[in-house]
Design a protein around this motif. Structure first.
Motif, PDB file in Angstrom:
ATOM      1  N   TRP A  85       0.816  -1.208   0.000  1.00 29.41           N
ATOM      2  CA  TRP A  85       0.000   0.000   0.000  1.00 29.41           C
ATOM      3  C   TRP A  85       0.851   1.259   0.000  1.00 29.41           C
ATOM      4  CZ3 TRP A  85      -4.335  -0.948  -1.905  1.00 29.41           C
ATOM      5  CH2 TRP A  85      -5.015  -2.127  -1.626  1.00 29.41           C
ATOM      6  N   SER A  95       0.735   3.879  -3.020  1.00 30.43           N
ATOM      7  CA  SER A  95       0.452   5.295  -2.763  1.00 30.43           C
ATOM      8  C   SER A  95       1.577   6.186  -3.274  1.00 30.43           C
ATOM      9  CB  SER A  95       0.234   5.533  -1.263  1.00 30.43           C
ATOM     10  OG  SER A  95       1.430   5.367  -0.529  1.00 30.43           O
ATOM     11  N   VAL A 128       0.745   7.675   2.238  1.00 33.11           N
ATOM     12  CA  VAL A 128      -0.546   6.988   2.269  1.00 33.11           C
ATOM     13  C   VAL A 128      -1.650   7.951   2.694  1.00 33.11           C
ATOM     14  CG1 VAL A 128      -1.892   5.187   3.417  1.00 33.11           C
ATOM     15  CG2 VAL A 128       0.439   4.704   2.674  1.00 33.11           C
TER      16      VAL A 128
END
Length: 423
Positions: A16, A20, A156
């Motif tokens: 993630w 991002s 993120v």
């Protein structure tokens, strides 16, 4: 701080965070103005988005496959050096590093520009504006120099904060579009070929950054799996956000008004929900710039660090913290961005410089590793990506290509000095 020969490897970025990094670095300040630039081309602008998105996906797949074969820090630099040697790798890395420095300086200027909505005095005080822009650069430089994971967490958070308002206006706005806005007198004045060339060139640079997950490979967990997934997923998500939100804005705001708008998304939001929504979109633009600046600062030290490890850049750039963060290279890169920023506020025209230098980074992104049998599918992908990249570079114009070539030549003295020193 460890010596350049230690090269610690303590992965900090998961799927993630890597995704991002791709999404956040691509979605910066430009998307908030692109609907106005595309307005004169009507429906051709949407076709241009699809063509550019298809080319970006091709490039993303090429990077994904290269990252499996060569999971090394430096991304594009590592791939080209593996395939074509030190000199080709050095030239690519030099041009890319310069473009990142210019990118960060330009994004900080855009950050201040959007901030004037809430702090109007910034617009009339160059000194104050420069101070705010420099504060943004150095706060994020300190954050990323303190550890790659810290920068990843910030990426993120800011990516979520910038994507949500764009998707909101993109999805809810589709319920209120007027198809007549995509066909106007302005649109009829352009030939299909000319309109498509213009829109592809305008939308290309919105995908700059799709390669970012490949650059900090030493800090990515299971890079052979994580980087390819993050690159393709991030590019696909960004393409969807771009196309859906642009269609909504162009369908809500009449093309004549949109073409002269200085805040297309804010104008569309006001038409849908009232004045408060315009301020919300302006805040989204501020966060978007801040997040993109964070992401580019995170990776700006990785390229010179990788070059220093290979003896192609001064050893100082290869020094890292215990967690593998190239703090020195990050700080030096931000210092150079500071110089460019001050040049801009003294009347030098930084944004134009950034626009011309950043396009050069696309020239080296279709290379492949030598001394291995390459499947025919990989060759087809590379050829398609190369054709798309050449189309975009040609569309950038002679002046941009000329400036990029000059910037490459400026790196030659450093390479000659390093080679002579080694001998």
């Amino acid at each position: 701080m460890t010596s350049p020969a230690t090269f610690p490897k303590r992965p900090q970025l998961g799927l993630w965070m890597a995704t991002s990094l791709v999404v956040g670095n691509m979605i910066g300040s430009g998307i908030f103005l692109l609907p106005a630039s595309l307005a004169p081309y009507g429906g051709y602008g949407i076709v241009g988005w699809f063509l550019t998105a298809s080319g970006a996906i091709l490039l993303a797949v090429v990077f994904a496959r290269l990252s499996r074969r060569i999971p090394k820090a430096g991304g594009p630099y590592a791939y080209i050096r593996a395939g074509f040697g030190d000199f080709a790798g050095y030239l690519m890395a030099w041009g890319y590093w310069i473009s990142m420095i210019a990118t960060n300086a330009a994004i900080s200027v855009a950050f201040v520009s959007y901030l004037t909505v809430f702090w109007p005095s910034l617009g009339g005080s160059p000194g104050l504006a420069a101070a705010v822009a420099l504060s943004a650069i150095w706060v994020l430089t300190g954050l990323n120099a303190s550890g790659v994971r810290n920068g990843g967490v910030a990426q993120v958070v800011t990516t979520i904060m910038k994507v949500v308002p764009l998707l909101a206006i993109g999805t809810l706005g589709l319920l209120h579009i007027d198809l007549h806005h995509f066909s106007s007198a302005q649109t009829a004045a352009h030939s299909p070929a000319g309109a498509l060339n213009a829109t592809v060139t305008l939308t290309l640079w919105a995908f700059l950054g799709l390669e970012c997950a490949t650059i900090p490979a030493d800090n990515v967990r299971s890079p052979e799996r994580t980087i390819p997934r993050a690159t393709i997923l991030g590019t696909a998500v960004t393409a969807i956000v771009y196309i859906v939100s642009t269609v909504a804005v162009m369908g809500i705001v009449p093309s004549e008004s949109l073409a002269s708008s200085t805040a297309p998304f804010a104008d569309a939001a006001r038409m849908l929900w009232g004045g408060w929504a315009g301020y919300l979109m302006a805040l989204g633009a501020v966060v978007s710039c801040f997040g993109a600046l964070n992401g580019w600062i995170l990776v700006q030290g990785q390229i010179p660090m990788a070059m220093a490890r290979d003896g192609l850049f001064p050893a100082l750039f290869g020094r890292v913290r215990a967690d593998g963060t190239p703090a020195v290279a990050i700080a030096i890169s931000s210092a150079l961005a500071t110089i460019l920023l001050l040049f801009n506020y003294s009347g030098g025209g930084l944004v134009d410089l950034f626009t011309k230098t950043i396009l050069l980074a696309r020239m080296g992104q279709v290379e492949k590793e030598r001394k291995r049998r390459v499947p025919i599918g990989s060759v087809a992908l590379a050829v398609g990506a190369f054709i798309y990249a050449m189309w975009a570079v040609i569309g950038a114009g002679q002046q941009t290509v000329y400036l990029g070539f000059v910037l490459l030549l400026l790196g030659l003295p450093m390479y000659v000095w390093l080679r002579r020193r080694d001998r």
